[in-house]
Design a protein around this motif. Structure first.
Motif, PDB file in Angstrom:
ATOM      1  N   ALA A   1     -13.799   9.479  -5.556  1.00  0.00           N
ATOM      2  CA  ALA A   1     -12.785   8.621  -6.176  1.00  0.00           C
ATOM      3  C   ALA A   1     -12.670   7.285  -5.454  1.00  0.00           C
ATOM      4  CB  ALA A   1     -11.432   9.333  -6.197  1.00  0.00           C
ATOM      5  N   VAL A   2     -12.687   7.302  -4.135  1.00  0.00           N
ATOM      6  CA  VAL A   2     -12.594   6.064  -3.359  1.00  0.00           C
ATOM      7  C   VAL A   2     -13.849   5.219  -3.576  1.00  0.00           C
ATOM      8  CG1 VAL A   2     -12.514   5.103  -1.022  1.00  0.00           C
ATOM      9  CG2 VAL A   2     -10.989   6.975  -1.641  1.00  0.00           C
ATOM     10  N   ASP A   3     -15.012   5.850  -3.542  1.00  0.00           N
ATOM     11  CA  ASP A   3     -16.269   5.115  -3.742  1.00  0.00           C
ATOM     12  C   ASP A   3     -16.332   4.505  -5.141  1.00  0.00           C
ATOM     13  OD1 ASP A   3     -17.098   5.688  -1.193  1.00  0.00           O
ATOM     14  OD2 ASP A   3     -18.488   7.281  -1.778  1.00  0.00           O
ATOM     15  N   ALA A   4     -15.757   5.170  -6.124  1.00  0.00           N
ATOM     16  CA  ALA A   4     -15.800   4.692  -7.511  1.00  0.00           C
ATOM     17  C   ALA A   4     -14.881   3.501  -7.755  1.00  0.00           C
ATOM     18  CB  ALA A   4     -15.440   5.824  -8.460  1.00  0.00           C
ATOM     19  N   ASP A   5     -13.839   3.356  -6.932  1.00  0.00           N
ATOM     20  CA  ASP A   5     -12.878   2.276  -7.169  1.00  0.00           C
ATOM     21  C   ASP A   5     -12.388   1.693  -5.851  1.00  0.00           C
ATOM     22  OD1 ASP A   5     -11.182   0.501  -8.384  1.00  0.00           O
ATOM     23  OD2 ASP A   5     -10.077   2.000  -9.530  1.00  0.00           O
ATOM     24  N   ARG A   6     -13.310   1.154  -5.071  1.00  0.00           N
ATOM     25  CA  ARG A   6     -12.985   0.608  -3.741  1.00  0.00           C
ATOM     26  C   ARG A   6     -12.006  -0.558  -3.791  1.00  0.00           C
ATOM     27  NH1 ARG A   6     -13.943   2.575   0.994  1.00  0.00           N
ATOM     28  NH2 ARG A   6     -15.604   4.073   1.061  1.00  0.00           N
ATOM     29  N   GLY A   7     -11.902  -1.250  -4.893  1.00  0.00           N
ATOM     30  CA  GLY A   7     -10.945  -2.341  -4.988  1.00  0.00           C
ATOM     31  C   GLY A   7      -9.508  -1.856  -5.059  1.00  0.00           C
ATOM     32  N   LYS A   8      -9.341  -0.642  -5.545  1.00  0.00           N
ATOM     33  CA  LYS A   8      -7.998  -0.082  -5.715  1.00  0.00           C
ATOM     34  C   LYS A   8      -7.620   0.847  -4.563  1.00  0.00           C
ATOM     35  CE  LYS A   8      -5.199   2.211  -9.243  1.00  0.00           C
ATOM     36  NZ  LYS A   8      -5.207   2.761 -10.607  1.00  0.00           N
ATOM     37  N   PHE A   9      -8.581   1.637  -4.092  1.00  0.00           N
ATOM     38  CA  PHE A   9      -8.327   2.625  -3.037  1.00  0.00           C
ATOM     39  C   PHE A   9      -9.244   2.393  -1.852  1.00  0.00           C
ATOM     40  CE2 PHE A   9      -7.620   4.853  -7.155  1.00  0.00           C
ATOM     41  CZ  PHE A   9      -6.246   5.036  -7.045  1.00  0.00           C
ATOM     42  N   ASP A  10      -8.750   2.700  -0.645  1.00  0.00           N
ATOM     43  CA  ASP A  10      -9.604   2.534   0.528  1.00  0.00           C
ATOM     44  C   ASP A  10      -9.758   3.795   1.362  1.00  0.00           C
ATOM     45  OD1 ASP A  10      -7.092   2.646   1.756  1.00  0.00           O
ATOM     46  OD2 ASP A  10      -7.563   1.067   3.183  1.00  0.00           O
TER      47      ASP A  10
ATOM     48  N   GLY B   1      -3.758  19.301  -1.869  1.00  0.00           N
ATOM     49  CA  GLY B   1      -3.502  18.124  -2.692  1.00  0.00           C
ATOM     50  C   GLY B   1      -4.345  16.944  -2.267  1.00  0.00           C
ATOM     51  N   LEU B   2      -4.819  16.197  -3.258  1.00  0.00           N
ATOM     52  CA  LEU B   2      -5.610  14.987  -3.000  1.00  0.00           C
ATOM     53  C   LEU B   2      -4.720  13.763  -3.167  1.00  0.00           C
ATOM     54  CD1 LEU B   2      -8.193  13.345  -2.563  1.00  0.00           C
ATOM     55  CD2 LEU B   2      -8.684  13.629  -5.017  1.00  0.00           C
ATOM     56  N   TRP B   3      -4.654  12.943  -2.119  1.00  0.00           N
ATOM     57  CA  TRP B   3      -3.903  11.698  -2.106  1.00  0.00           C
ATOM     58  C   TRP B   3      -4.866  10.561  -1.844  1.00  0.00           C
ATOM     59  CZ3 TRP B   3       1.462  11.812  -2.636  1.00  0.00           C
ATOM     60  CH2 TRP B   3       2.037  13.074  -2.588  1.00  0.00           C
ATOM     61  N   LEU B   4      -4.762   9.505  -2.650  1.00  0.00           N
ATOM     62  CA  LEU B   4      -5.595   8.312  -2.446  1.00  0.00           C
ATOM     63  C   LEU B   4      -4.721   7.174  -1.931  1.00  0.00           C
ATOM     64  CD1 LEU B   4      -7.778   8.360  -5.692  1.00  0.00           C
ATOM     65  CD2 LEU B   4      -8.308   9.327  -3.461  1.00  0.00           C
ATOM     66  N   HIS B   5      -5.240   6.442  -0.933  1.00  0.00           N
ATOM     67  CA  HIS B   5      -4.491   5.308  -0.383  1.00  0.00           C
ATOM     68  C   HIS B   5      -4.725   4.098  -1.292  1.00  0.00           C
ATOM     69  CE1 HIS B   5      -3.422   2.206   2.733  1.00  0.00           C
ATOM     70  NE2 HIS B   5      -2.372   2.988   2.668  1.00  0.00           N
ATOM     71  N   LYS B   6      -3.675   3.713  -1.974  1.00  0.00           N
ATOM     72  CA  LYS B   6      -3.749   2.659  -3.001  1.00  0.00           C
ATOM     73  C   LYS B   6      -3.427   1.298  -2.389  1.00  0.00           C
ATOM     74  CE  LYS B   6      -1.853   1.793  -7.599  1.00  0.00           C
ATOM     75  NZ  LYS B   6      -0.917   2.348  -8.587  1.00  0.00           N
ATOM     76  N   LEU B   7      -4.341   0.343  -2.614  1.00  0.00           N
ATOM     77  CA  LEU B   7      -4.159  -1.012  -2.109  1.00  0.00           C
ATOM     78  C   LEU B   7      -3.732  -1.981  -3.206  1.00  0.00           C
ATOM     79  CD1 LEU B   7      -7.348  -1.290   0.113  1.00  0.00           C
ATOM     80  CD2 LEU B   7      -4.999  -0.835   0.855  1.00  0.00           C
ATOM     81  N   HIS B   8      -4.204  -1.736  -4.430  1.00  0.00           N
ATOM     82  CA  HIS B   8      -3.931  -2.623  -5.566  1.00  0.00           C
ATOM     83  C   HIS B   8      -3.748  -1.788  -6.829  1.00  0.00           C
ATOM     84  CE1 HIS B   8      -5.152  -6.009  -3.108  1.00  0.00           C
ATOM     85  NE2 HIS B   8      -6.244  -5.344  -2.788  1.00  0.00           N
TER      86      HIS B   8
ATOM     87  N   PRO C   1       0.824  -1.203   0.000  1.00  0.00           N
ATOM     88  CA  PRO C   1       0.000   0.000   0.000  1.00  0.00           C
ATOM     89  C   PRO C   1       0.865   1.263   0.000  1.00  0.00           C
ATOM     90  CG  PRO C   1       0.076  -0.886   2.221  1.00  0.00           C
ATOM     91  CD  PRO C   1       0.844  -1.846   1.326  1.00  0.00           C
ATOM     92  N   CYS C   2       0.349   2.291  -0.653  1.00  0.00           N
ATOM     93  CA  CYS C   2       1.045   3.571  -0.710  1.00  0.00           C
ATOM     94  C   CYS C   2       0.034   4.668  -1.016  1.00  0.00           C
ATOM     95  CB  CYS C   2       2.157   3.539  -1.760  1.00  0.00           C
ATOM     96  SG  CYS C   2       1.596   3.203  -3.443  1.00  0.00           S
ATOM     97  N   TRP C   3       0.467   5.900  -0.930  1.00  0.00           N
ATOM     98  CA  TRP C   3      -0.396   7.053  -1.183  1.00  0.00           C
ATOM     99  C   TRP C   3      -0.088   7.612  -2.562  1.00  0.00           C
ATOM    100  CZ3 TRP C   3      -4.355   8.426   1.885  1.00  0.00           C
ATOM    101  CH2 TRP C   3      -4.376   7.877   3.174  1.00  0.00           C
TER     102      TRP C   3
END
Length: 66
Positions: free
Chosen positions: A35-44, A58-65, A14-16
């Motif tokens: 963005a998180v709701d649209a791609d919950r498999g990738k971001f949480d 700045g917008l950072w998304l926590h990436k799981l996959h 995982p990373c941001w």
């Protein structure tokens, strides 16, 4: 900036992942939630943080996959 940043750790999850910036925290949070709701498999999760120059948020998304 949240750590670890995907761009600084060879995209090892995982990373941001940095997305873009907004003028306000409100706009950033709305976009982050969408963005998180649209791609919950990738971001949480998302974080909105003041940009390094202090002008925007700045917008950072926590990436799981990938």
């Amino acid at each position: 900036m949240p750590t670890p940043s995907c761009s600084d750790n060879n995209n090892t999850v995982p990373c941001w992942e940095y997305q873009t910036w907004y003028w306000t925290y409100d706009n950033c949070n709305k976009a982050g939630t969408s963005a998180v709701d649209a791609d919950r498999g990738k971001f949480d999760n998302h974080v909105c943080a003041l940009t390094s120059n202090g002008v925007g948020v700045g917008l950072w998304l926590h990436k799981l996959h990938d």
